[in-house]
Scaffold this motif. Structure first.
Motif, short mmCIF file in Angstrom:
data_model
loop_
_atom_site.label_atom_id
_atom_site.label_comp_id
_atom_site.label_asym_id
_atom_site.label_seq_id
_atom_site.Cartn_x
_atom_site.Cartn_y
_atom_site.Cartn_z
N ILE A 24 4.05 2.59 -3.43
CA ILE A 24 2.66 2.25 -3.77
C ILE A 24 1.79 3.51 -3.94
O ILE A 24 0.67 3.44 -4.46
CB ILE A 24 2.05 1.27 -2.72
N GLU A 27 0.13 4.09 -7.25
CA GLU A 27 -1.01 3.18 -7.49
C GLU A 27 -2.25 3.67 -6.76
O GLU A 27 -3.37 3.53 -7.25
CB GLU A 27 -0.66 1.76 -7.02
N THR A 30 -3.69 6.45 -8.78
CA THR A 30 -4.48 5.93 -9.91
C THR A 30 -5.85 5.45 -9.44
O THR A 30 -6.89 5.77 -10.03
CB THR A 30 -3.73 4.75 -10.59
N ALA A 31 -5.85 4.67 -8.34
CA ALA A 31 -7.12 4.15 -7.81
C ALA A 31 -8.04 5.30 -7.42
O ALA A 31 -9.25 5.28 -7.69
CB ALA A 31 -6.84 3.25 -6.61
N ASN A 258 -2.82 -4.26 1.09
CA ASN A 258 -2.45 -4.73 -0.24
C ASN A 258 -0.98 -5.17 -0.27
O ASN A 258 -0.63 -6.19 -0.88
CB ASN A 258 -2.72 -3.63 -1.27
N TYR A 409 -9.53 -1.48 -6.45
CA TYR A 409 -8.81 -0.99 -7.64
C TYR A 409 -7.31 -1.31 -7.54
O TYR A 409 -6.68 -1.61 -8.55
CB TYR A 409 -9.06 0.51 -7.83
N LEU A 410 -6.76 -1.26 -6.33
CA LEU A 410 -5.33 -1.64 -6.16
C LEU A 410 -5.11 -3.09 -6.57
O LEU A 410 -4.09 -3.45 -7.14
CB LEU A 410 -4.91 -1.51 -4.68
N GLY A 412 -6.89 -4.66 -8.69
CA GLY A 412 -7.19 -4.84 -10.11
C GLY A 412 -8.50 -5.56 -10.36
O GLY A 412 -8.65 -6.28 -11.35
#
Ligand code: PA5
Length: 434
Positions: A24, A27, A30-31, A258, A409-410, A412
């Motif tokens: 993860i 991800e 990215t967040a 998450n 953000y994780l 979405g």
């Protein structure tokens, strides 16, 4: 290195494998970039991110107004709802005396503090007026939009009440308004009347606003050291800007919850063993509920006060439908403690606890509960706070704000809007206008 807030996710090892955390990480990266580079959904509402590091021109004014209120008021009423209410209340309840308003004024060294405008109960309101009628009053109405019905209705009554009590000129000095610096009905009214004003920056949404004048004025009136609150948040900015999950407890919290969500855990119980956390948990519920609950997704945030709720909801948590996980807030060093005394005849058979502190007993209850819930297939996380001080309050607020944005953000979603809140408002207005 000084102490900081710590996350223990060891109790989730039966539910999450180490490689899942590894997988993860991209991800999270990215967040992190979406947030820090202002490229994510809701990017125009990320003013809270580096807020603790900014130069706060308004802080001096906050402190000056707070001094005036402490000197001139026996009662201070904070009028607001949601993000314009819960942060201030969480701070005051957590850091001040449990029975603050009942303390003698010399001990309190400032006004009693009441909250209004967070519902439309006529009984509550008239009972509040019964309590404050004969006192010297100052009030702070807080509304970013300036149109929220609960707040506006309470302010309408209180404004008239203050004008009747003090006359319009004096009332103007006793009403402080915190609102958007540029727009809104409250702003227009304030400009007309000339009330002292504080601002909520346009780039900071209500539920992320506790470290602005929204929270800082009531905190300062309540005697909380707001410089220390901001210093704690500043430390949080540093600590929770590191991208690596292993080194950043806020990101790790976001990642673990998450992963649990992906495994069907739909409810998060935020648990505390101190009743003074009640409003902090309410603040957290709004932060995560409004930020994540959208697009038919999101973890439902639930507040629990243990050991009280173990005697009402403990059965369900241990043994009911398995879609829960729990996060425990734990204070390492309590504000105050008691030691169990030995009694000669041991009539209640509690001598086995003699010499132990209440905090130690509470700690055993916490450890025992976490073990029981883990074996009942409820994953547990523990957030340890070294002690309840303004500094750690600021750090804790920032911990959750950062974790919440990354969680959004994780997941979405846009963690900074609240389109769902409008639905009830629209229906209510339509019905009221019929
Ligand atoms: O987070 C939010 O934006 C909301 O919960 C608001 O804080 C709440 O609805 C109160 O709004 P306002 O400050 O505009 O009165």
């Amino acid at each position: 290195m000084g102490k900081n807030i710590a996350l223990d996710d060891g109790y989730t090892s039966d539910f999450i494998q180490p490689h899942e955390l590894e997988y993860i990480q991209p991800e999270i990266d990215t967040a992190h970039r979406l947030l820090h580079e202002e490229r994510g959904a809701g990017k125009e509402f990320t003013g809270w991110l580096d807020w603790p590091r900014r130069d706060h021109a308004e802080l001096l004014r906050v402190k000056k107004l707070a001094r005036q209120i402490r000197e001139n008021a026996e009662v201070f009423i904070v009028v607001g709802i949601g993000g314009s209410y819960l942060g201030a209340r969480s701070a005051l309840e957590l850091m001040n005396h449990t029975f603050f308003n009942q303390l003698v004024p010399e001990k309190r060294q400032g006004p009693a503090i009441y909250f209004a405008g967070h519902h439309m109960s006529a009984a509550f309101f008239s009972h509040l007026l019964d309590v404050v009628r004969e006192k010297e009053i100052m009030l702070n109405v807080i509304s970013k939009s300036g149109t929220t019905l609960e707040t506006a209705l309470a302010f309408r009554v209180l404004r008239r009440f203050m004008e009747n009590k003090y006359g319009r000129v004096e009332a103007r000095k006793r009403i402080i308004v915190t609102t958007d610096p540029e727009k809104g009905l409250l702003k227009e009214l304030t400009d007309r009347e000339g009330y002292p004003t504080l601002t909520i920056p346009g780039s900071i949404g209500g539920r992320y606003s506790v470290l602005t004048a929204v929270g800082l004025l009531p905190m300062s009136v309540g005697g909380v050291d707001v410089d220390a609150v901001l210093a704690g948040a500043r430390a949080g900015y540093q600590l929770y800007s590191v991208q690596k999950l292993r080194e950043n407890p806020a990101y790790r919290y976001a990642a673990v919850r998450n992963l649990l969500y992906r495994k069907g855990k739909r409810l998060e119980l935020l648990v505390s063993y101190e009743p003074s956390f009640y409003y902090f948990i309410e603040w957290w519920k709004q932060l995560f509920g409004e930020s994540e609950g959208k697009d038919q997704k999101g973890i439902f945030p639930v507040g629990m006060n243990f050991t009280t709720d173990l005697h009402s909801l403990g059965q369900y948590v241990q043994d009911g439908y398995r879609n829960l996980f729990a996060t425990t807030l734990w204070i390492e060093q309590p504000q105050t403690d008691l030691v169990v005394q030995e009694e000669e005849t041991d009539p209640d058979q509690l001598n086995y606890l003699a010499g132990r502190s209440w905090h130690e007993i509470n700690a055993r209850a916490c450890a025992g509960t976490m073990l029981a819930h883990t074996s009942g297939r409820v994953p547990n996380l523990k957030i340890s706070i070294p002690e309840i001080t303004p500094y750690f309050y600021g750090q804790l607020v920032y911990f959750f704000q950062k974790a919440c944005a990354i969680s959004g953000y994780l997941l979405g979603v846009n963690p900074f809007d609240q389109p769902g809140v409008e639905a009830y408002k629209k229906n209510m207005m339509d019905l009221l206008q019929q």
